[in-house]
Design a protein around this motif. Sequence first.
Motif, mmCIF file in Angstrom:
data_model
loop_
_atom_site.group_PDB
_atom_site.id
_atom_site.type_symbol
_atom_site.label_atom_id
_atom_site.label_comp_id
_atom_site.label_asym_id
_atom_site.label_seq_id
_atom_site.Cartn_x
_atom_site.Cartn_y
_atom_site.Cartn_z
ATOM 1 N N VAL A 69 58.647 -78.287 -14.159
ATOM 2 C CA VAL A 69 59.351 -77.188 -13.492
ATOM 3 C C VAL A 69 59.572 -76.021 -14.456
ATOM 4 O O VAL A 69 59.334 -74.860 -14.106
ATOM 5 C CB VAL A 69 60.685 -77.690 -12.890
ATOM 6 C CG1 VAL A 69 61.554 -76.535 -12.441
ATOM 7 C CG2 VAL A 69 60.422 -78.643 -11.739
ATOM 8 N N LEU A 70 60.015 -76.321 -15.678
ATOM 9 C CA LEU A 70 60.235 -75.255 -16.659
ATOM 10 C C LEU A 70 58.942 -74.529 -17.022
ATOM 11 O O LEU A 70 58.920 -73.299 -17.158
ATOM 12 C CB LEU A 70 60.892 -75.816 -17.916
ATOM 13 C CG LEU A 70 62.356 -76.230 -17.762
ATOM 14 C CD1 LEU A 70 62.848 -76.906 -19.040
ATOM 15 C CD2 LEU A 70 63.215 -75.026 -17.420
ATOM 16 N N LEU A 71 57.861 -75.278 -17.173
ATOM 17 C CA LEU A 71 56.572 -74.649 -17.475
ATOM 18 C C LEU A 71 56.124 -73.743 -16.330
ATOM 19 O O LEU A 71 55.590 -72.654 -16.565
ATOM 20 C CB LEU A 71 55.511 -75.705 -17.765
ATOM 21 C CG LEU A 71 55.575 -76.377 -19.127
ATOM 22 C CD1 LEU A 71 54.576 -77.526 -19.205
ATOM 23 C CD2 LEU A 71 55.319 -75.377 -20.237
ATOM 24 N N MET A 72 56.348 -74.186 -15.103
ATOM 25 C CA MET A 72 55.945 -73.370 -13.961
ATOM 26 C C MET A 72 56.836 -72.127 -13.829
ATOM 27 O O MET A 72 56.351 -71.066 -13.446
ATOM 28 C CB MET A 72 55.985 -74.203 -12.672
ATOM 29 C CG MET A 72 54.978 -75.338 -12.656
ATOM 30 S SD MET A 72 53.291 -74.842 -12.994
ATOM 31 C CE MET A 72 52.890 -73.992 -11.500
ATOM 32 N N LEU A 73 58.110 -72.254 -14.154
ATOM 33 C CA LEU A 73 59.008 -71.097 -14.075
ATOM 34 C C LEU A 73 58.672 -70.040 -15.120
ATOM 35 O O LEU A 73 58.766 -68.837 -14.851
ATOM 36 C CB LEU A 73 60.460 -71.542 -14.248
ATOM 37 C CG LEU A 73 61.100 -72.266 -13.070
ATOM 38 C CD1 LEU A 73 62.483 -72.767 -13.446
ATOM 39 C CD2 LEU A 73 61.170 -71.355 -11.854
ATOM 40 N N PHE A 74 58.285 -70.469 -16.318
ATOM 41 C CA PHE A 74 58.015 -69.540 -17.407
ATOM 42 C C PHE A 74 56.525 -69.378 -17.697
ATOM 43 O O PHE A 74 56.147 -68.992 -18.804
ATOM 44 C CB PHE A 74 58.745 -70.004 -18.675
ATOM 45 C CG PHE A 74 60.238 -69.995 -18.533
ATOM 46 C CD1 PHE A 74 60.929 -68.808 -18.436
ATOM 47 C CD2 PHE A 74 60.941 -71.185 -18.475
ATOM 48 C CE1 PHE A 74 62.302 -68.794 -18.302
ATOM 49 C CE2 PHE A 74 62.318 -71.194 -18.339
ATOM 50 C CZ PHE A 74 62.998 -69.986 -18.251
ATOM 51 N N ARG A 75 55.683 -69.631 -16.729
ATOM 52 C CA ARG A 75 54.240 -69.592 -16.981
ATOM 53 C C ARG A 75 53.748 -68.197 -17.326
ATOM 54 O O ARG A 75 52.822 -68.040 -18.112
ATOM 55 C CB ARG A 75 53.462 -70.187 -15.822
ATOM 56 C CG ARG A 75 53.454 -69.367 -14.578
ATOM 57 C CD ARG A 75 52.566 -69.998 -13.509
ATOM 58 N NE ARG A 75 52.736 -69.296 -12.255
ATOM 59 C CZ ARG A 75 53.425 -69.753 -11.230
ATOM 60 N NH1 ARG A 75 53.983 -70.930 -11.302
ATOM 61 N NH2 ARG A 75 53.544 -69.049 -10.146
ATOM 62 N N LYS A 76 54.357 -67.165 -16.779
ATOM 63 C CA LYS A 76 53.902 -65.796 -17.105
ATOM 64 C C LYS A 76 54.201 -65.437 -18.554
ATOM 65 O O LYS A 76 53.471 -64.683 -19.175
ATOM 66 C CB LYS A 76 54.552 -64.803 -16.159
ATOM 67 C CG LYS A 76 54.056 -64.965 -14.747
ATOM 68 C CD LYS A 76 54.450 -63.808 -13.881
ATOM 69 C CE LYS A 76 54.074 -64.101 -12.461
ATOM 70 N NZ LYS A 76 53.106 -63.273 -11.892
#
Length: 81
Positions: A69-76
């Motif tokens: 979830v954290l990786l997907m939230l901060f992927r940009k």
Amino acid sequence: MKRSYFKILITVLLILIPVFYFGIFNSKVSLTYETNNPGDCISLITGRNLCQDIEQMKILIAVDIIIIVLLMLFRKKIIRD
């Protein structure tokens, strides 16, 4: 991080969830057949604490999901082309 490395990392983390779930299932089967009483947690064959193994696998699944979830939230911010 390149986009391809990011996708590989997410894929590996997603594959780990069923692996950890299989570990829980395996420990529950061992708990059934390797102990005398249903309340016992110590395996008579290996001497391992099976209840502790199950709890560790549950924690690993939760940590894995949180990381995804954290990786997907901060992927940009993570992905640099």
